[in-house]
Design a protein around this motif. Structure first.
Motif, mmCIF file in Angstrom:
data_model
loop_
_atom_site.group_PDB
_atom_site.id
_atom_site.type_symbol
_atom_site.label_atom_id
_atom_site.label_comp_id
_atom_site.label_asym_id
_atom_site.label_seq_id
_atom_site.Cartn_x
_atom_site.Cartn_y
_atom_site.Cartn_z
ATOM 1 N N LEU A 99 0.862 -1.178 0.000
ATOM 2 C CA LEU A 99 0.000 0.000 0.000
ATOM 3 C C LEU A 99 0.895 1.223 0.000
ATOM 4 O O LEU A 99 1.795 1.332 0.832
ATOM 5 C CB LEU A 99 -0.885 0.006 1.248
ATOM 6 N N ILE A 100 0.647 2.112 -0.934
ATOM 7 C CA ILE A 100 1.339 3.395 -0.915
ATOM 8 C C ILE A 100 0.339 4.420 -0.418
ATOM 9 O O ILE A 100 -0.763 4.531 -0.955
ATOM 10 C CB ILE A 100 1.911 3.762 -2.293
ATOM 11 N N ALA A 101 0.709 5.113 0.642
ATOM 12 C CA ALA A 101 -0.182 6.076 1.279
ATOM 13 C C ALA A 101 0.466 7.457 1.264
ATOM 14 O O ALA A 101 1.655 7.599 1.548
ATOM 15 C CB ALA A 101 -0.469 5.645 2.715
ATOM 16 N N ILE A 102 -0.372 8.449 0.923
ATOM 17 C CA ILE A 102 0.117 9.825 0.834
ATOM 18 C C ILE A 102 -0.802 10.748 1.627
ATOM 19 O O ILE A 102 -2.024 10.626 1.541
ATOM 20 C CB ILE A 102 0.138 10.321 -0.627
ATOM 21 N N ILE A 103 -0.194 11.655 2.354
ATOM 22 C CA ILE A 103 -0.926 12.751 2.977
ATOM 23 C C ILE A 103 -0.508 14.017 2.253
ATOM 24 O O ILE A 103 0.692 14.334 2.184
ATOM 25 C CB ILE A 103 -0.621 12.885 4.489
ATOM 26 N N SER A 115 5.492 3.585 1.641
ATOM 27 C CA SER A 115 5.156 2.295 1.060
ATOM 28 C C SER A 115 5.084 1.289 2.209
ATOM 29 O O SER A 115 6.046 1.151 2.971
ATOM 30 C CB SER A 115 6.235 1.880 0.053
ATOM 31 N N ILE A 116 3.930 0.633 2.332
ATOM 32 C CA ILE A 116 3.685 -0.275 3.447
ATOM 33 C C ILE A 116 3.439 -1.681 2.903
ATOM 34 O O ILE A 116 2.499 -1.884 2.123
ATOM 35 C CB ILE A 116 2.449 0.165 4.251
ATOM 36 N N PRO A 117 4.244 -2.664 3.302
ATOM 37 C CA PRO A 117 3.986 -4.031 2.861
ATOM 38 C C PRO A 117 2.605 -4.510 3.340
ATOM 39 O O PRO A 117 2.159 -4.144 4.435
ATOM 40 C CB PRO A 117 5.092 -4.848 3.529
ATOM 41 N N LEU A 138 -2.535 7.152 8.997
ATOM 42 C CA LEU A 138 -1.124 7.321 8.671
ATOM 43 C C LEU A 138 -0.476 8.245 9.706
ATOM 44 O O LEU A 138 -0.377 9.463 9.511
ATOM 45 C CB LEU A 138 -0.982 7.898 7.258
ATOM 46 N N ARG A 139 -0.062 7.639 10.822
ATOM 47 C CA ARG A 139 0.517 8.403 11.930
ATOM 48 C C ARG A 139 1.191 7.463 12.922
ATOM 49 O O ARG A 139 1.104 6.238 12.802
ATOM 50 C CB ARG A 139 -0.570 9.204 12.637
ATOM 51 N N GLY A 140 1.862 8.056 13.886
ATOM 52 C CA GLY A 140 2.415 7.333 15.026
ATOM 53 C C GLY A 140 3.398 6.232 14.684
ATOM 54 O O GLY A 140 4.260 6.373 13.822
ATOM 55 N N ALA A 141 3.228 5.099 15.384
ATOM 56 C CA ALA A 141 4.160 3.980 15.282
ATOM 57 C C ALA A 141 4.269 3.435 13.854
ATOM 58 O O ALA A 141 5.336 2.972 13.451
ATOM 59 C CB ALA A 141 3.734 2.868 16.236
ATOM 60 N N LEU A 142 3.204 3.510 13.098
ATOM 61 C CA LEU A 142 3.246 3.027 11.716
ATOM 62 C C LEU A 142 4.351 3.735 10.932
ATOM 63 O O LEU A 142 5.114 3.105 10.198
ATOM 64 C CB LEU A 142 1.890 3.241 11.025
ATOM 65 N N LEU A 143 4.450 5.044 11.098
ATOM 66 C CA LEU A 143 5.432 5.815 10.343
ATOM 67 C C LEU A 143 6.874 5.530 10.755
ATOM 68 O O LEU A 143 7.798 5.765 9.979
ATOM 69 C CB LEU A 143 5.139 7.313 10.457
ATOM 70 N N SER A 144 7.074 5.037 11.968
ATOM 71 C CA SER A 144 8.436 4.726 12.412
ATOM 72 C C SER A 144 8.769 3.237 12.319
ATOM 73 O O SER A 144 9.873 2.832 12.656
ATOM 74 C CB SER A 144 8.660 5.235 13.840
ATOM 75 N N ASP A 145 7.840 2.429 11.823
ATOM 76 C CA ASP A 145 8.071 0.992 11.655
ATOM 77 C C ASP A 145 9.154 0.801 10.585
ATOM 78 O O ASP A 145 9.064 1.376 9.496
ATOM 79 C CB ASP A 145 6.768 0.303 11.230
ATOM 80 N N SER A 146 10.166 -0.005 10.879
ATOM 81 C CA SER A 146 11.294 -0.190 9.961
ATOM 82 C C SER A 146 10.892 -0.863 8.649
ATOM 83 O O SER A 146 11.622 -0.777 7.656
ATOM 84 C CB SER A 146 12.401 -1.006 10.638
ATOM 85 N N ARG A 147 9.736 -1.505 8.616
ATOM 86 C CA ARG A 147 9.275 -2.153 7.385
ATOM 87 C C ARG A 147 8.571 -1.181 6.444
ATOM 88 O O ARG A 147 8.296 -1.499 5.289
ATOM 89 C CB ARG A 147 8.326 -3.310 7.731
ATOM 90 N N VAL A 148 8.289 0.011 6.939
ATOM 91 C CA VAL A 148 7.602 1.044 6.159
ATOM 92 C C VAL A 148 8.660 1.962 5.557
ATOM 93 O O VAL A 148 9.531 2.466 6.258
ATOM 94 C CB VAL A 148 6.620 1.827 7.052
ATOM 95 N N ARG A 149 8.559 2.155 4.230
ATOM 96 C CA ARG A 149 9.574 2.934 3.510
ATOM 97 C C ARG A 149 9.035 4.313 3.148
ATOM 98 O O ARG A 149 7.975 4.440 2.556
ATOM 99 C CB ARG A 149 9.967 2.173 2.244
#
Length: 171
Positions: A99-103, A115-117, A138-149
């Protein structure tokens, strides 16, 4: 251009003409709210993806290697700062690989782009039966997850390389 002096019907007509021009340039694919279409075009252009047909279920674009991409976007403004993306339907089917997410800001500047697997989404989303799908913010821990580019740089580069057409009003 000073919009303050235009009547409401003239503003709506201008918006319609802008939408039509963006569609003729291939940036928009529909005459709906442009956020989703713009995000899809921007991601496909920046990452070399092929946009799927509007009727394709579960994904919006594909890579040359066949990776399926779902694209979600949200435009925030001072009155609505929500970072909730559009509903992700049938997550369990695995219709997409990432999933590609944009704000976007109110003026369509890229604030966040990631880009989120697929495998990561269920950890951060919540299934809501009343919308029949998963809701993701699209905020918080999700944005700092090492799997998220973070892909802001790629999108910003694409935006800066777009030529302006003669006669287009710019700031």
């Amino acid at each position: 251009m000073n919009l303050i002096n235009l009547q409401t019907k003239d503003l709506l007509k201008l918006q319609s003409e802008v939408m039509r021009e963006l569609r003729s340039r291939g940036i928009l694919r529909t005459m709906n709210n442009p956020v989703g279409d713009y995000a899809e075009w921007l991601v496909a252009s920046a990452l070399g993806l092929k946009l799927a047909k509007n009727s394709a279920a579960g994904h919006d674009a594909e890579s040359e290697t066949g990776k399926k991409i779902q694209i979600k976007a949200r435009r925030v403004n001072p009155a609505n700062k929500s970072r909730q993306l559009g509903v992700i339907r049938n997550l369990e089917k695995g219709d997409f690989d990432e999933l590609i997410a944009i704000i976007f800001s109110e003026s369509y500047e890229v604030v966040e782009a990631v880009s989120i697997p697929h495998s990561v989404i269920s950890e951060y989303s919540t299934h809501r039966s009343h919308v029949n799908g998963h809701v993701l913010h699209l905020r918080g821990a999700l944005l700092s997850d090492s799997r998220v580019r973070d892909i802001r740089a790629e999108l910003s580069q694409e935006i800066s390389q777009q030529p302006q057409k003669a006669g287009v009003i710019s700031k």
